[in-house]
Design a protein around this motif. Structure first.
Motif, PDB file in Angstrom:
ATOM      1  N   GLN A 284       0.830  -1.206   0.000  1.00 43.25           N
ATOM      2  CA  GLN A 284       0.000   0.000   0.000  1.00 43.25           C
ATOM      3  C   GLN A 284       0.868   1.260   0.000  1.00 43.25           C
ATOM      4  OE1 GLN A 284      -3.506   0.308  -0.108  1.00 43.25           O
ATOM      5  NE2 GLN A 284      -3.392  -1.854  -0.669  1.00 43.25           N
ATOM      6  N   GLY A 287       1.955   1.888  -3.499  1.00 43.39           N
ATOM      7  CA  GLY A 287       0.809   2.412  -4.241  1.00 43.39           C
ATOM      8  C   GLY A 287       0.543   3.868  -3.891  1.00 43.39           C
ATOM      9  N   ALA A 291       0.326   7.003  -6.329  1.00 45.38           N
ATOM     10  CA  ALA A 291      -0.810   7.927  -6.414  1.00 45.38           C
ATOM     11  C   ALA A 291      -0.345   9.363  -6.178  1.00 45.38           C
ATOM     12  CB  ALA A 291      -1.867   7.533  -5.387  1.00 45.38           C
ATOM     13  N   LEU A 324       1.337   1.427  -9.087  1.00 47.47           N
ATOM     14  CA  LEU A 324       0.068   0.893  -8.586  1.00 47.47           C
ATOM     15  C   LEU A 324       0.008  -0.619  -8.766  1.00 47.47           C
ATOM     16  CD1 LEU A 324      -2.499   3.573  -9.808  1.00 47.47           C
ATOM     17  CD2 LEU A 324      -1.260   3.447  -7.656  1.00 47.47           C
ATOM     18  N   ALA A 405      -8.235  -2.933  -9.804  1.00 45.02           N
ATOM     19  CA  ALA A 405      -8.532  -2.156  -8.592  1.00 45.02           C
ATOM     20  C   ALA A 405     -10.004  -2.268  -8.219  1.00 45.02           C
ATOM     21  CB  ALA A 405      -8.148  -0.696  -8.817  1.00 45.02           C
ATOM     22  N   GLN A 410     -10.282  -1.929  -4.218  1.00 52.44           N
ATOM     23  CA  GLN A 410      -9.344  -0.847  -3.874  1.00 52.44           C
ATOM     24  C   GLN A 410      -9.673   0.386  -4.718  1.00 52.44           C
ATOM     25  OE1 GLN A 410      -5.172  -2.227  -3.060  1.00 52.44           O
ATOM     26  NE2 GLN A 410      -5.874  -4.150  -3.930  1.00 52.44           N
ATOM     27  N   TRP A 413      -7.399   3.654  -5.622  1.00 53.17           N
ATOM     28  CA  TRP A 413      -6.453   3.736  -6.741  1.00 53.17           C
ATOM     29  C   TRP A 413      -7.175   4.174  -8.009  1.00 53.17           C
ATOM     30  CZ3 TRP A 413      -2.839   4.114  -3.724  1.00 53.17           C
ATOM     31  CH2 TRP A 413      -2.478   3.179  -2.761  1.00 53.17           C
TER      32      TRP A 413
END
Length: 482
Positions: A284, A287, A291, A324, A405, A410, A413
């Motif tokens: 995470q 990711g 982001a 990601l 995603a 999730q 994302w």
């Protein structure tokens, strides 16, 4: 010791693909600037043929190709390995290095007599980068991955300062500093893993690695080192001045390919060498950095006043999409495949955009966005290439990532990707609206722009769309056991 198994058909192509650009570097340096261009163009053409032949052999075999250097099996020997990921990246790199070489002919032609520094430097450094990329994509062990990263640094940093100005020298030194920090961290991790498990071969390491402090510290050090070289937010500070200050052909290679190699090696490290080691929190975190890059790079791209800086900050944002992959990969191989498709599509689009911006700057005498009035009529093909490249980045490509995603719940994302698409559309539209002239008159050209180079940039922009129609996902899954 039992004899090494016979090499599969086509495996002999792997050492040839690695050695050929290295021979090109030596020949170009030996013959000098007058002949460096011919050596480079010949080498790139032959390397493209080899890359296509490797991809064909991987496709036909339906499995990875492996070549044991000297016939010695790991851990004593060195393995060159090409699975679907390697084959796709080799072909992409060969195509884009070839495009940069064709574009660079007009700017780096050697003199009929005597010697010239810039052509010799450009062509030898371009081949050095190609050698490093090939080594990174074929390396079957962590130490040779480190050597590949160093070759890339050796070739890429001087490309940034090819102009020789104080600004580009400062940008190159900053790039060198981040690259060296990344190298030290990666090498420390390599040493830790070798001390703990006695091998650096990716396949052997995957079978021996345990969830213990040594492996986790090594993975953390190597990952941070790769993030610094890939310029992932917040370690991106070196990228915009470096990519914006280099000649257009060099900027295209740096943005499309050089920053992709550390991402490729991060995929190898996390999923091939150290599978099962990553924690959900670490996934995470990667990711979240991705982001952050998407939003931060996109906002800064919108705020830029120069085209090359805009495209450079766009690269900062687009790198974020790639990372990601890590929080989404637990759901299956589709995320890794989606990340690599995104990397290839971005490489094509970004090469088209940097080459188009270089032509606009050459024709208009500057790359200021507020001075583009009339460019739409003066250089329509260059502008079309820039626009198509930008549109391809708006959000058409990461469909596999978005789907994964959503399927894994999730949604955050997806929100980051949609925000990135909106920011990309904003800066592309902003540039295009500045190219219209109130009087309808075309902008005055300060220098001629070759139609062949405009068509080259346009072809790459169209290829960024066409890549989705190729059976790329099927190729990328070959040799990955899923």
């Amino acid at each position: 010791m039992s004899p090494a198994p016979a090499a599969p058909p086509g495996a002999f192509l792997l050492p040839l693909a690695l050695v050929l650009p290295a021979i090109g570097v030596a020949l170009a340096a030996l013959l000098g600037g007058r002949y460096a261009q011919r050596v480079a163009l010949g080498t790139v053409a032959a390397s493209l043929g080899l890359a296509v032949a490797i991809a064909r052999a991987v496709w036909r075999a339906g499995d990875a190709l492996e070549y044991l250097v000297g016939g010695w099996a790991p851990p004593l020997g060195i393995t060159l390995r090409a699975d679907g990921l390697s084959a796709a990246m080799l072909v992409t790199s060969a195509l884009l290095i070839g495009a940069a070489a064709l574009y660079g002919r007009a700017d780096f032609t050697g003199p009929a007599r005597g010697e010239a520094r810039a052509p010799l430097a450009f062509w030898t450094l371009l081949l050095t980068v190609w050698t490093g990329l090939t080594a990174a994509f074929l390396a079957g062990d962590l130490f040779n991955q480190f050597v590949a990263l160093e070759l890339l640094t050796f070739g890429a940093v001087p490309l940034v300062s090819l102009g020789g100005s104080a600004t580009t020298l400062r940008a190159a030194l900053r790039y060198l500093l981040f690259a060296l920090i990344g190298s030290v961290l990666f090498l420390l991790g390599v040493g830790l893993l070798y001390g703990a498990y006695g091998t650096l071969d990716l396949a052997l390491l995957a079978g021996r690695v345990r969830v213990d402090p040594a492996a986790r510290v090594a993975a953390a050090l190597m990952t941070v080192g790769l993030l610094a070289k890939a310029a992932l937010f917040p370690l991106h500070l070196w990228l915009p001045p470096a990519h914006a200050g280099a000649p257009p052909a060099a900027s295209a290679v740096l943005s499309a390919l050089v920053v992709k190699a550390p991402f490729f090696l991060a995929v190898r490290l996390w999923f091939d060498a150290l599978p099962g080691l990553a924690t959900p929190a670490a996934e995470q975190l990667l990711g979240a950095l991705g982001a952050g890059a998407i939003v931060f790079g996109g906002v800064l791209a919108v705020r830029q006043e120069r085209l090359k800086l805009l495209v450079a900050y766009s690269t900062v944002a687009q790198i974020g999409y790639l990372f990601l992959v890590f929080p989404l990969a637990a759901a299956g191989p589709a995320a890794v495949t989606g990340g690599l498709v995104q990397a290839i599509a971005h490489a094509l689009a970004k090469t088209a955009m940097f080459l188009a911006v270089g032509l606009l700057a050459r024709g208009l005498g500057h790359d200021r966005i507020d001075g583009l009035a009339g460019a739409a009529r003066a250089l329509p093909l260059s502008l079309l290439a820039f626009g198509l490249g930008g549109v391809s980045l708006v959000g058409l490509q990461p469909s596999l990532l978005r789907r994964t995603a959503l399927e894994t719940g999730q949604w955050w994302w997806v929100a980051a990707m949609l925000a990135g698409g909106a920011l990309t559309a904003t800066y592309v539209v902003r540039v295009l609206t500045h190219t219209r002239s109130a009087s309808g008159a075309p902008a005055e050209l300060h220098a001629p722009v070759e139609r062949s180079r405009e068509l080259l940039a346009l072809a790459l922009a169209l290829a960024a769309f066409a890549v989705r129609m190729l059976p790329l996902a099927s190729l990328l899954r070959i040799g990955r056991g899923a």
